[in-house]
Design a protein around this motif. Structure first.
Motif, PDB file in Angstrom:
ATOM      1  N   TRP A 197     -23.032   4.833  -3.202  1.00  0.00           N
ATOM      2  CA  TRP A 197     -22.978   4.693  -1.746  1.00  0.00           C
ATOM      3  C   TRP A 197     -23.445   3.308  -1.329  1.00  0.00           C
ATOM      4  O   TRP A 197     -22.852   2.691  -0.444  1.00  0.00           O
ATOM      5  CB  TRP A 197     -23.831   5.768  -1.074  1.00  0.00           C
ATOM      6  N   GLU A 198     -24.503   2.810  -1.952  1.00  0.00           N
ATOM      7  CA  GLU A 198     -24.975   1.462  -1.649  1.00  0.00           C
ATOM      8  C   GLU A 198     -23.903   0.422  -1.964  1.00  0.00           C
ATOM      9  O   GLU A 198     -23.634  -0.475  -1.172  1.00  0.00           O
ATOM     10  CB  GLU A 198     -26.251   1.149  -2.444  1.00  0.00           C
ATOM     11  N   VAL A 199     -23.283   0.540  -3.133  1.00  0.00           N
ATOM     12  CA  VAL A 199     -22.263  -0.427  -3.541  1.00  0.00           C
ATOM     13  C   VAL A 199     -21.094  -0.405  -2.570  1.00  0.00           C
ATOM     14  O   VAL A 199     -20.632  -1.460  -2.094  1.00  0.00           O
ATOM     15  CB  VAL A 199     -21.773  -0.129  -4.976  1.00  0.00           C
ATOM     16  N   MET A 200     -20.596   0.785  -2.246  1.00  0.00           N
ATOM     17  CA  MET A 200     -19.449   0.897  -1.335  1.00  0.00           C
ATOM     18  C   MET A 200     -19.784   0.387   0.058  1.00  0.00           C
ATOM     19  O   MET A 200     -18.963  -0.292   0.701  1.00  0.00           O
ATOM     20  CB  MET A 200     -18.974   2.346  -1.270  1.00  0.00           C
ATOM     21  N   THR A 201     -20.980   0.699   0.524  1.00  0.00           N
ATOM     22  CA  THR A 201     -21.377   0.255   1.864  1.00  0.00           C
ATOM     23  C   THR A 201     -21.533  -1.259   1.918  1.00  0.00           C
ATOM     24  O   THR A 201     -21.161  -1.906   2.905  1.00  0.00           O
ATOM     25  CB  THR A 201     -22.676   0.965   2.289  1.00  0.00           C
ATOM     26  N   MET A 202     -22.058  -1.846   0.846  1.00  0.00           N
ATOM     27  CA  MET A 202     -22.160  -3.300   0.785  1.00  0.00           C
ATOM     28  C   MET A 202     -20.779  -3.952   0.812  1.00  0.00           C
ATOM     29  O   MET A 202     -20.559  -4.949   1.520  1.00  0.00           O
ATOM     30  CB  MET A 202     -22.924  -3.723  -0.474  1.00  0.00           C
ATOM     31  N   LEU A 203     -19.851  -3.401   0.048  1.00  0.00           N
ATOM     32  CA  LEU A 203     -18.476  -3.927   0.057  1.00  0.00           C
ATOM     33  C   LEU A 203     -17.853  -3.785   1.439  1.00  0.00           C
ATOM     34  O   LEU A 203     -17.220  -4.720   1.947  1.00  0.00           O
ATOM     35  CB  LEU A 203     -17.623  -3.178  -0.973  1.00  0.00           C
ATOM     36  N   LEU A 204     -18.035  -2.643   2.053  1.00  0.00           N
ATOM     37  CA  LEU A 204     -17.401  -2.371   3.340  1.00  0.00           C
ATOM     38  C   LEU A 204     -17.973  -3.248   4.443  1.00  0.00           C
ATOM     39  O   LEU A 204     -17.230  -3.778   5.282  1.00  0.00           O
ATOM     40  CB  LEU A 204     -17.575  -0.887   3.689  1.00  0.00           C
ATOM     41  N   GLN A 205     -19.283  -3.452   4.442  1.00  0.00           N
ATOM     42  CA  GLN A 205     -19.923  -4.170   5.539  1.00  0.00           C
ATOM     43  C   GLN A 205     -20.140  -5.657   5.255  1.00  0.00           C
ATOM     44  O   GLN A 205     -20.561  -6.396   6.123  1.00  0.00           O
ATOM     45  CB  GLN A 205     -21.251  -3.499   5.884  1.00  0.00           C
ATOM     46  N   GLY A 206     -19.845  -6.083   4.010  1.00  0.00           N
ATOM     47  CA  GLY A 206     -19.945  -7.502   3.696  1.00  0.00           C
ATOM     48  C   GLY A 206     -21.358  -8.022   3.649  1.00  0.00           C
ATOM     49  O   GLY A 206     -21.614  -9.206   3.890  1.00  0.00           O
ATOM     50  N   SER A 207     -22.303  -7.151   3.307  1.00  0.00           N
ATOM     51  CA  SER A 207     -23.702  -7.554   3.199  1.00  0.00           C
ATOM     52  C   SER A 207     -24.313  -6.886   1.981  1.00  0.00           C
ATOM     53  O   SER A 207     -24.134  -5.689   1.757  1.00  0.00           O
ATOM     54  CB  SER A 207     -24.479  -7.127   4.455  1.00  0.00           C
ATOM     55  N   ALA A 208     -25.051  -7.649   1.191  1.00  0.00           N
ATOM     56  CA  ALA A 208     -25.704  -7.107   0.007  1.00  0.00           C
ATOM     57  C   ALA A 208     -27.128  -6.656   0.311  1.00  0.00           C
ATOM     58  O   ALA A 208     -27.981  -6.610  -0.570  1.00  0.00           O
ATOM     59  CB  ALA A 208     -25.703  -8.141  -1.117  1.00  0.00           C
ATOM     60  N   GLU A 209     -27.386  -6.311   1.575  1.00  0.00           N
ATOM     61  CA  GLU A 209     -28.691  -5.783   1.976  1.00  0.00           C
ATOM     62  C   GLU A 209     -28.682  -4.264   1.848  1.00  0.00           C
ATOM     63  O   GLU A 209     -27.681  -3.601   2.125  1.00  0.00           O
ATOM     64  CB  GLU A 209     -29.000  -6.178   3.423  1.00  0.00           C
TER      65      GLU A 209
END
Length: 316
Positions: A66-78
């Protein structure tokens, strides 16, 4: 085979999700008074274009992916705080309440199989994470026997269950929340040729994290650069992520936000216990530290007769 009953199984709660043809009946996870709303929201949800679905059986790498997908989707590695993932987890938080706190585009996540929660969840792109069943069994043991009794009263009877007894329940008891790992995995693997479904093996996130995230980036159409993908891989190193997520749950800001979004006052909120225990090892091959010779022989005998799993390239 004599195996333990599950104290939160469908025969106890009387709650199930059922496929449209009535052929599949999966015991629901019932946690608290919000369950009727949770179930109603799942069954009546209308898919929003731009969202993604992360579909995993418990302990198959949900939090990491979920973290990886959300980072990809939102363009932030936070990192997102754990509350954020819970707000878009169909199984525990009424999705009708989440839009204000976590609007689309977003990554919805669930441990239910798609054929029992309705066709709406097949309208977008789905990511499925699979993990070898021996490691899932060990991780599930720690989740249901060591952690859940601390936060969910229905699981209290499991807290002293020996590991070998849990192995039998994992293999043979179908009356468990979400149904068995084996029925779930057989179903999702039947979708492997569907172009809207992307499979990731948990073990690949350990041995080839960059390649795994690159393929996911292509499937999601997020078009992130190789430099950004490297940042994601570094951020989602398990130990680094675990420390950051646990530390975040102890801030006053998160406590206040959780109270606002869930209505649960801090003194009654058990989320800290959950987060402190949910990130355990994230390892591959940990089953070797727990299985007795007899456990392993029983498990191997079961796998030898599990026809649906013989074509799945598990790595142990």
């Amino acid at each position: 085979m004599d195996f333990p009953a599950h104290p939160a199984g469908g025969s106890v709660t009387g709650q199930y999700f059922t496929s449209a043809d009535g052929q599949v009946k999966v015991p629901a996870l019932v946690l608290g008074d919000t369950f009727p709303t949770v179930k109603n929201d799942i069954l009546n949800y209308k898919w929003k274009t731009g969202d993604f679905l992360l579909a995993t059986y418990p302990k198959n790498g949900t939090h990491l992916m979920w973290e990886v997908m959300t980072m990809l989707l939102q363009g932030s590695a936070e990192y997102k705080e754990e509350l954020a993932r819970q707000l878009v987890m169909l199984d525990i938080f009424p999705i009708s309440n989440s839009e204000t706190h976590f609007p689309s585009p977003r990554v919805l996540n669930t441990h239910y199989r798609q054929d029992v929660i309705g066709p709406e969840y097949r309208k977008g792109k789905t990511v499925v994470v699979l993990r070898n069943p021996k490691d899932v069994c060990v991780s599930q043991y720690h989740h249901e026997v060591k952690m859940m009794p601390k936060v969910a009263p229905p699981f209290k009877p499991l807290e002293n269950l020996p590991f070998s007894s849990f192995v039998k329940m994992f293999l043979f008891n179908k009356d468990v929340p979400y149904g068995t790992y084996f029925d779930y995995t057989a179903y999702v693997w039947s979708l492997r040729n569907d172009p809207t479904v992307h499979f990731i093996f948990f073990e690949d996130m350990k041995t080839d994290p960059i390649g795994t995230v690159e393929r996911l980036n292509e499937f999601m159409g997020t078009k992130r650069s190789s430099t950004f993908i490297q940042k994601i891989v570094e951020a989602t190193n398990f130990e680094k992520m675990r420390k950051a997520k646990v530390a975040a749950e102890h801030t006053e800001e998160i406590e206040e936000k959780r109270k606002t979004q869930t209505g649960i006052p801090p003194e009654k909120d058990k989320s800290k216990v959950f987060v402190e225990n949910i990130f355990r090892k994230g390892a591959t091959g940990d089953w070797k530290n727990y299985f007795s010779v007899a456990d392993n022989e029983l498990f191997d005998s079961f796998l030898a007769n599990w026809e649906a799993g013989k074509g799945i390239p598990f790595r142990y």
